[in-house]
Design a protein around this motif. Sequence first.
Motif, short mmCIF file in Angstrom:
data_model
loop_
_atom_site.label_atom_id
_atom_site.label_comp_id
_atom_site.label_asym_id
_atom_site.label_seq_id
_atom_site.Cartn_x
_atom_site.Cartn_y
_atom_site.Cartn_z
N CYS A 50 0.96 -1.18 -0.12
CA CYS A 50 0.20 -0.01 0.04
C CYS A 50 0.88 1.29 -0.05
CB CYS A 50 -1.01 0.09 1.14
SG CYS A 50 -2.12 1.46 1.49
N PRO A 51 1.09 1.61 -1.32
CA PRO A 51 1.84 3.12 -1.06
C PRO A 51 1.44 4.18 -0.35
CG PRO A 51 1.26 2.50 -3.19
CD PRO A 51 0.34 1.52 -2.55
N LEU A 52 0.24 4.30 0.18
CA LEU A 52 -0.07 5.09 0.85
C LEU A 52 0.08 4.83 2.47
CD1 LEU A 52 -3.20 6.47 -0.80
CD2 LEU A 52 -1.24 7.59 -0.70
N ALA A 53 0.71 3.86 2.75
CA ALA A 53 1.12 3.67 4.18
C ALA A 53 1.62 4.93 4.69
CB ALA A 53 1.85 2.30 4.32
N ARG A 54 1.49 4.80 6.01
CA ARG A 54 1.88 6.30 6.84
C ARG A 54 2.69 5.58 8.00
NH1 ARG A 54 -2.68 10.21 8.09
NH2 ARG A 54 -3.62 8.59 9.51
N LYS A 55 3.66 6.58 8.44
CA LYS A 55 4.52 6.04 9.74
C LYS A 55 3.57 6.22 10.85
CE LYS A 55 7.82 8.65 11.02
NZ LYS A 55 9.12 9.22 10.74
N ILE A 56 3.55 5.39 11.76
CA ILE A 56 2.79 5.44 12.97
C ILE A 56 3.71 6.33 14.08
CG2 ILE A 56 1.87 4.32 14.97
CD1 ILE A 56 1.37 1.85 12.95
N LYS A 57 3.09 7.38 14.67
CA LYS A 57 3.99 7.94 15.41
C LYS A 57 3.95 7.54 16.87
CE LYS A 57 3.73 12.75 13.70
NZ LYS A 57 2.34 13.41 13.08
N LYS A 58 2.94 6.77 17.38
CA LYS A 58 2.85 6.46 18.86
C LYS A 58 1.89 5.01 18.63
CE LYS A 58 2.61 9.37 22.36
NZ LYS A 58 1.73 10.12 23.28
N LEU A 61 -6.79 5.68 7.00
CA LEU A 61 -5.31 5.71 7.35
C LEU A 61 -4.44 6.19 6.36
CD1 LEU A 61 -5.16 2.07 8.99
CD2 LEU A 61 -4.92 4.21 10.19
N ASP A 62 -4.96 6.32 5.09
CA ASP A 62 -4.15 6.88 4.17
C ASP A 62 -3.47 8.12 4.49
OD1 ASP A 62 -5.02 4.58 2.48
OD2 ASP A 62 -6.05 5.78 0.99
N ARG A 63 -2.07 8.18 3.79
CA ARG A 63 -1.32 9.41 3.90
C ARG A 63 -1.76 10.46 3.00
NH1 ARG A 63 3.14 10.01 0.55
NH2 ARG A 63 2.89 7.49 0.10
N LYS A 64 -1.82 11.77 3.64
CA LYS A 64 -2.09 12.96 2.67
C LYS A 64 -0.87 13.06 1.69
CE LYS A 64 -5.42 13.73 5.94
NZ LYS A 64 -5.18 12.74 6.68
N PRO A 65 -1.49 13.33 0.64
CA PRO A 65 -0.30 13.68 -0.59
C PRO A 65 0.87 14.50 -0.04
CG PRO A 65 -2.84 14.01 -1.17
CD PRO A 65 -2.61 13.63 0.15
N GLU A 66 0.51 15.32 0.79
CA GLU A 66 1.80 16.41 1.17
C GLU A 66 2.51 15.69 2.21
OE1 GLU A 66 -1.69 16.86 1.61
OE2 GLU A 66 -2.23 17.59 3.48
N GLU A 67 1.96 14.62 2.96
CA GLU A 67 2.74 14.19 3.90
C GLU A 67 4.19 13.47 3.29
OE1 GLU A 67 0.94 12.56 7.84
OE2 GLU A 67 -0.59 12.10 6.12
N GLU A 68 5.29 13.47 4.15
CA GLU A 68 6.39 12.80 3.64
C GLU A 68 6.39 11.53 4.00
OE1 GLU A 68 10.62 14.50 3.67
OE2 GLU A 68 9.63 15.79 5.06
N ASN A 69 7.10 10.72 3.24
CA ASN A 69 7.17 9.21 3.48
C ASN A 69 8.49 8.60 3.10
OD1 ASN A 69 5.52 7.67 4.68
ND2 ASN A 69 4.99 6.31 3.04
#
Length: 439
Positions: free
Chosen positions: A200-208, A425-433
């Motif tokens: 899933c390319p829109l996976a996002r890093k979990i902060k906590k 859960l999808d990462r917003k386009p502007e969020e870095e990854n």
Amino acid sequence: MSPQVQSTSPERASRKLVVMKFGGTSVGTIDRIRNVARRCLAVSKAGNDVVVIVSAMSGETNRLLKMAHEFGEIPDAREMDALAATGEQVTAALTALAIHQQGGDARSLLGHQVRVLTDNAFTKARIKTIDGTKIGEVLREGRIAVVAGFQGVDDQGNITTLGRGGSDTSAVAIAAAINADVCEIYTDVDGVYTTDPNVCPLARKIKKISYEEMLELASLGAKVLQIRSVEIAMKYGVPVHVRSSFSDVEGTLVTSEEGFSSGEMEQLSVAGVAYDKNEAKLTMLGVQDQPGVVAKIFGALADGNISVDMIIQNIGTGESPQKSATDVTFTVTKADLPRAKAIIAKVGAEVGCRDVVIDDGIVKVSIVGMGMRSHAGIAARMFQILASEGINIQAISTSEIKVSCIISAKYTELAVRALHTGFGLDRKPEEENHPSSEK
Ligand code: ASP
Ligand code: MG
């Protein structure tokens, strides 16, 4: 494990006791060891006590074990550990030397010098106690303690190792034993993701994330840290920070539920989506619907040391209670499938089983989140999302913070992406990854 706590009595309140663990890729070359030394010195110079735990250089443990196998298919386990432990001895000494070169002071310590006391189950030893005295001495002398991960010593003085990936466990157990403020796990990815970024390319890093969620998301988490270390962290309340050794960005903090403000916890009902392609499904058709039948089936599997994940039994159908029959479905790991088949063939004959249907083309997709406890309808939402993609659900299991569905393996990517999007859960386009590893 019951670590003996030996505090180093920090003289300033702001002074923190920090455990920093570096994985194989992070100490994989001389230059990278220099980088590790720089990072440790920076934390030390900022006024903290630093204990460094190192893995062997990446590939080294494999290289050593391969050599052992030149001397027979099943080499002696005690000697395997004596050999495998050398990988970490090398990086501990080199890291201490690198710190010296950069003007710092450090001392390397092996498992037996710290006294990481384990049982004698060579190649997969379990920690019994850790004595923090030696580490405390090194810190009080104003030095950085560099400890070889993965290794311990049994009560006879034999060198032991903690199983592959065991230096994470060393780090967290040592952090617990010396009452460290945090255990930082430096690795080649920058944290734990909401799902597999390869799927899933829109996976996002979990902060906590909570310990409980991390344990349930084992298939995602296991790629970044040994799950056994999370169990120890949870038991002793050690905050674990998983982060990249190649950048300064914050990683993922694995912590207790108390570490979350109530708003944070309820914000997201689902923390991550995991999948596991490692299971196979067996269905026993027409077994007797009588007391003791499933006890017999699963007793035989347990005797064969096969652990079963999901179990489903249908209601009985038949003209009388005596003649009533039912179907029993369960899952085992693919590796155990051949043995499970053999056991079932035998026990099946005793319980009237008409036929066994086997399907190894399945995947278990799971959603995990503490917020499920306070949100109703999460499971129903999962079923709706899968249905709207035309995916048939073959089996379901739930726990307090997890819902898992067995579906056909060919829908893995579709299901994971749909659930990831569907639960917001999808990462917003502007969020870095930066999910990719730098191996
Ligand atoms: N060097 C050991 C291994 O490769 C331990 C570790 O790296 O965590 O399994
Ligand atoms: Mg590792």
